[in-house]
Design a protein around this motif. Sequence first.
Motif, short mmCIF file in Angstrom:
data_model
loop_
_atom_site.label_atom_id
_atom_site.label_comp_id
_atom_site.label_asym_id
_atom_site.label_seq_id
_atom_site.Cartn_x
_atom_site.Cartn_y
_atom_site.Cartn_z
N ARG A 165 -4.48 7.81 -2.30
CA ARG A 165 -3.14 7.25 -2.26
C ARG A 165 -2.94 6.27 -3.42
NH1 ARG A 165 -2.16 5.40 3.89
NH2 ARG A 165 -4.40 5.21 3.99
N PRO A 166 -1.79 6.34 -4.09
CA PRO A 166 -1.55 5.40 -5.19
C PRO A 166 -1.46 3.97 -4.67
CG PRO A 166 0.44 6.66 -4.68
CD PRO A 166 -0.67 7.29 -3.91
N ARG A 167 -1.92 3.05 -5.49
CA ARG A 167 -1.94 1.64 -5.13
C ARG A 167 -1.01 0.86 -6.04
NH1 ARG A 167 -7.77 0.01 -6.30
NH2 ARG A 167 -7.19 1.16 -8.17
N LEU A 168 -0.80 -0.39 -5.71
CA LEU A 168 0.03 -1.26 -6.53
C LEU A 168 -0.52 -1.31 -7.95
CD1 LEU A 168 2.47 -3.28 -6.22
CD2 LEU A 168 0.74 -5.07 -6.06
N GLU A 169 -1.84 -1.34 -8.07
CA GLU A 169 -2.47 -1.42 -9.40
C GLU A 169 -2.15 -0.18 -10.23
OE1 GLU A 169 -3.85 -2.05 -6.55
OE2 GLU A 169 -4.69 -4.10 -6.65
N ASP A 170 -2.02 0.97 -9.55
CA ASP A 170 -1.70 2.20 -10.27
C ASP A 170 -0.29 2.14 -10.87
OD1 ASP A 170 -4.17 3.34 -9.55
OD2 ASP A 170 -3.36 3.94 -7.61
N VAL A 171 0.65 1.60 -10.11
CA VAL A 171 2.01 1.45 -10.63
C VAL A 171 2.03 0.48 -11.79
CG1 VAL A 171 4.39 0.81 -10.06
CG2 VAL A 171 2.96 1.92 -8.33
N ALA A 172 1.29 -0.64 -11.65
CA ALA A 172 1.23 -1.64 -12.72
C ALA A 172 0.65 -1.04 -13.99
CB ALA A 172 0.41 -2.84 -12.26
N ALA A 173 -0.42 -0.23 -13.86
CA ALA A 173 -1.05 0.39 -15.03
C ALA A 173 -0.10 1.37 -15.69
CB ALA A 173 -2.34 1.10 -14.61
N ARG A 174 0.70 2.09 -14.91
CA ARG A 174 1.61 3.09 -15.45
C ARG A 174 2.67 2.43 -16.36
NH1 ARG A 174 3.94 8.27 -14.13
NH2 ARG A 174 1.89 8.73 -13.23
N VAL A 175 3.14 1.24 -15.97
CA VAL A 175 4.21 0.59 -16.74
C VAL A 175 3.70 -0.52 -17.64
CG1 VAL A 175 6.03 1.14 -15.09
CG2 VAL A 175 4.70 -0.95 -14.80
N ALA A 221 6.91 4.10 -9.56
CA ALA A 221 6.53 4.17 -8.15
C ALA A 221 6.94 5.51 -7.56
CB ALA A 221 7.17 3.01 -7.39
N ALA A 222 8.15 5.96 -7.93
CA ALA A 222 8.62 7.26 -7.41
C ALA A 222 7.77 8.41 -7.95
CB ALA A 222 10.09 7.45 -7.78
N ASP A 223 7.46 8.35 -9.24
CA ASP A 223 6.65 9.42 -9.85
C ASP A 223 5.27 9.51 -9.21
OD1 ASP A 223 8.75 9.99 -11.50
OD2 ASP A 223 7.91 8.97 -13.27
N LEU A 224 4.70 8.35 -8.86
CA LEU A 224 3.35 8.32 -8.29
C LEU A 224 3.36 8.58 -6.78
CD1 LEU A 224 1.93 5.23 -10.20
CD2 LEU A 224 1.18 7.60 -10.47
N GLY A 225 4.53 8.56 -6.17
CA GLY A 225 4.59 8.71 -4.72
C GLY A 225 4.15 7.47 -3.99
N TYR A 226 4.35 6.30 -4.63
CA TYR A 226 3.92 5.03 -4.04
C TYR A 226 4.97 4.51 -3.06
CZ TYR A 226 2.81 0.08 -3.65
OH TYR A 226 2.52 -1.17 -3.17
N ARG A 227 4.52 4.00 -1.92
CA ARG A 227 5.41 3.37 -0.94
C ARG A 227 4.79 2.07 -0.47
NH1 ARG A 227 7.90 6.72 -2.85
NH2 ARG A 227 9.24 8.32 -1.92
N PRO A 228 5.60 1.01 -0.32
CA PRO A 228 5.05 -0.26 0.16
C PRO A 228 4.66 -0.19 1.62
CG PRO A 228 7.43 -0.39 0.00
CD PRO A 228 7.03 0.93 -0.61
N GLU A 242 0.86 -1.18 0.00
CA GLU A 242 0.00 0.00 0.00
C GLU A 242 0.89 1.23 0.00
OE1 GLU A 242 -3.13 0.35 -0.29
OE2 GLU A 242 -3.86 -1.69 -0.05
N SER A 243 0.30 2.38 -0.20
CA SER A 243 1.07 3.62 -0.14
C SER A 243 1.15 4.12 1.28
CB SER A 243 0.38 4.69 -1.01
OG SER A 243 0.88 5.97 -0.69
N ALA A 244 2.28 4.74 1.61
CA ALA A 244 2.44 5.40 2.91
C ALA A 244 2.35 6.90 2.74
CB ALA A 244 3.78 5.02 3.55
N GLY A 245 1.79 7.34 1.61
CA GLY A 245 1.65 8.77 1.35
C GLY A 245 0.51 9.34 2.15
#
Length: 345
Positions: free
Chosen positions: A18-28, A57-64, A5-8
């Motif tokens: 907050r960005p999710r794992l799915e958002d990172v996957a869609a981006r790439v 992940a960095a662009d979206l501000g995603y954190r595990p 999940e994101s820690a943003g």
Amino acid sequence: MGDFESAGPAGGNGASPRPRLEDVAARVGLSTASVSLVLRGVPGPSERTRQRVLKAAADLGYRPDRTASTLASRRSRLLGVVIDVHSPFHAELVEHLHTAAEEIGYDLVLSTRTRTRTESTAIETLLAFRCEALILLGSESADAELAELARRAPVISLGRRIIKAGLDVVRTADDVGVGQVVDHLVELGHHSIVYVDGGKGVIVTDRRRGYRSAMRRNTLDAHIRVLHGGATEHAGELAARHFLESGDLPTAVVTYNDQCAIGMLTAFRRAGVDVPGKISVAGYDDDTLSRLASFDLTTVSQNAEEQARQAVTAAVERLDHGRTAPREIVLTPVLIARGTTSEPR
């Protein structure tokens, strides 16, 4: 793969979700499974894929979310470390522990021992965070307490000798290290060599014994002199003040650790006493301050990097390979001769 999940910042009042794992996957344009492998550092994805995922992940501000991942795997992969918050040497050890742990997929949780916070409190905090093994730096607990703790989790004592407690020990031969300093001073021509003690504890006892043994080995029994001191700069200042006020200045002083030696150097210089012209001073630990040009302290290196690597290795052998027999690893310290010791004048 919902273990990230994101820690943003939380959404709400019009804030972006907050960005999710799915958002990172869609981006790439990859599956969530592939993205999860990259973010967890699992071998498999190509370097190009890794860089794409990490940039997205960095662009979206995603954190595990490490907590969610831990619950999913039932393994925390956390090593708990108890440190003395006042010790520069412990700070250096922690830096090397982080490096050694991260290289094999583990992380650290730190809990501090202070003048008002006991080691047992620090340990319970680490266990509450589900740390799988404990690394205790310069532990002050009784052997029986450590033996009981070792029945709850793997324990590695870093820096302190412990006998028959059923846990692992990584340390340097402190008596040998202090003996090296005494031998160095004797070779320079010193006979009046005083040892400033560090208080109480096993490490203190070992270093004091090393001083006494080395003085006897050099046939300087009549010159053996131990002054009550401590592990802080203030203790070193008090010891220097004692020498100055008594008028009984030896030609050389060996202190329990670098902090004590630095306090002594400061007090001597403030009083106009030339070091090493009037008196030689040596410490123990080779901490970061001792290496500064302003101190240039003769000291003993305990090889912090190797101690840290051995401690992490011992923990992982217990956790991942099932080793149960306790081990003791004793490293040989190394004298570091610098500018605070010279021939007596």
